[in-house]
Scaffold this motif. Structure first.
Motif, PDB file in Angstrom:
ATOM      1  N   TRP A  13     -33.877  10.926  27.364  1.00  9.70           N
ATOM      2  CA  TRP A  13     -34.021  12.274  27.914  1.00  9.70           C
ATOM      3  C   TRP A  13     -35.461  12.433  28.383  1.00  9.70           C
ATOM      4  O   TRP A  13     -36.295  13.036  27.733  1.00  9.70           O
ATOM      5  CB  TRP A  13     -33.657  13.327  26.866  1.00  9.70           C
ATOM      6  N   SER A  14     -35.761  11.887  29.513  1.00 10.62           N
ATOM      7  CA  SER A  14     -37.140  11.902  30.001  1.00 10.62           C
ATOM      8  C   SER A  14     -37.418  13.172  30.794  1.00 10.62           C
ATOM      9  O   SER A  14     -36.554  13.685  31.488  1.00 10.62           O
ATOM     10  CB  SER A  14     -37.399  10.677  30.876  1.00 10.62           C
ATOM     11  N   GLN A  15     -38.628  13.666  30.655  1.00 14.67           N
ATOM     12  CA  GLN A  15     -39.071  14.828  31.406  1.00 14.67           C
ATOM     13  C   GLN A  15     -40.337  14.445  32.171  1.00 14.67           C
ATOM     14  O   GLN A  15     -40.979  13.458  31.858  1.00 14.67           O
ATOM     15  CB  GLN A  15     -39.417  16.005  30.476  1.00 14.67           C
ATOM     16  N   ASP A  16     -40.671  15.264  33.154  1.00 11.61           N
ATOM     17  CA  ASP A  16     -41.933  15.018  33.830  1.00 11.61           C
ATOM     18  C   ASP A  16     -43.069  15.401  32.880  1.00 11.61           C
ATOM     19  O   ASP A  16     -42.866  16.062  31.860  1.00 11.61           O
ATOM     20  CB  ASP A  16     -42.021  15.748  35.168  1.00 11.61           C
ATOM     21  N   ARG A  59     -23.243  11.972  26.762  1.00  9.84           N
ATOM     22  CA  ARG A  59     -23.611  10.624  26.299  1.00  9.84           C
ATOM     23  C   ARG A  59     -22.614  10.155  25.236  1.00  9.84           C
ATOM     24  O   ARG A  59     -22.201   9.005  25.250  1.00  9.84           O
ATOM     25  CB  ARG A  59     -25.038  10.618  25.746  1.00  9.84           C
ATOM     26  N   THR A  60     -22.208  11.052  24.349  1.00  8.39           N
ATOM     27  CA  THR A  60     -21.208  10.713  23.336  1.00  8.39           C
ATOM     28  C   THR A  60     -19.887  10.362  24.001  1.00  8.39           C
ATOM     29  O   THR A  60     -19.237   9.372  23.627  1.00  8.39           O
ATOM     30  CB  THR A  60     -21.020  11.894  22.360  1.00  8.39           C
ATOM     31  N   TYR A  75     -27.737   5.681  28.716  1.00 11.09           N
ATOM     32  CA  TYR A  75     -27.327   6.893  29.423  1.00 11.09           C
ATOM     33  C   TYR A  75     -28.560   7.763  29.573  1.00 11.09           C
ATOM     34  O   TYR A  75     -29.117   8.237  28.593  1.00 11.09           O
ATOM     35  CB  TYR A  75     -26.229   7.610  28.613  1.00 11.09           C
ATOM     36  N   THR A  76     -29.001   7.969  30.803  1.00 14.97           N
ATOM     37  CA  THR A  76     -30.265   8.657  31.059  1.00 14.97           C
ATOM     38  C   THR A  76     -30.037  10.074  31.582  1.00 14.97           C
ATOM     39  O   THR A  76     -28.906  10.480  31.834  1.00 14.97           O
ATOM     40  CB  THR A  76     -31.087   7.880  32.104  1.00 14.97           C
TER      41      THR A  76
END
Length: 113
Positions: A13-16, A59-60, A75-76
């Motif tokens: 779970w990437s953020q800026d 994602r689950t 899963y991004t």
């Protein structure tokens, strides 16, 4: 707070950088009982955690469909956004089908006297 910590620690779970910084500051403020968050920060935390919960749901589901654990599936956030777009398109299609038909409209009878 636990959900916010999970969100910040999740590698998928990437953020800026700006969003990440604001969320980390919000977490620090939430730990301090004397501090309070402004309305914009509360809204940011609420939106981001709601999106993260939906991300975890999808994602689950993706892991179940692939027959593996969540740790085994990559899963991004981009995958989540694509899945949300697909879900919205499916919901729109189902609404359209519910109120219409695949069969063509019957043509009124045409007679010549």
């Amino acid at each position: 707070m636990q959900l916010l910590r999970s969100l910040l620690a999740d590698r998928d779970w990437s953020q800026d950088a700006v969003l990440l910084s604001r969320l980390q500051q919000a977490l620090l403020l939430l730990r301090d009982p004397a501090a309070s968050l402004d309305e914009a920060t509360w809204l940011l935390v609420a939106d981001e955690t709601a999106h993260y919960l939906d991300f975890r749901r999808l994602r689950t589901l993706e892991a179940q469909l692939r027959g593996c654990t969540q740790d085994e599936v990559r899963y991004t956030r981009a995958d989540w956004q694509a899945a949300r777009t697909a879900e919205a398109a499916l919901a729109s299609h189902l609404r359209h089908v519910r109120f219409s038909s695949y069969a063509p409209e019957p043509v009124p009878m045409f007679r010549i006297h």
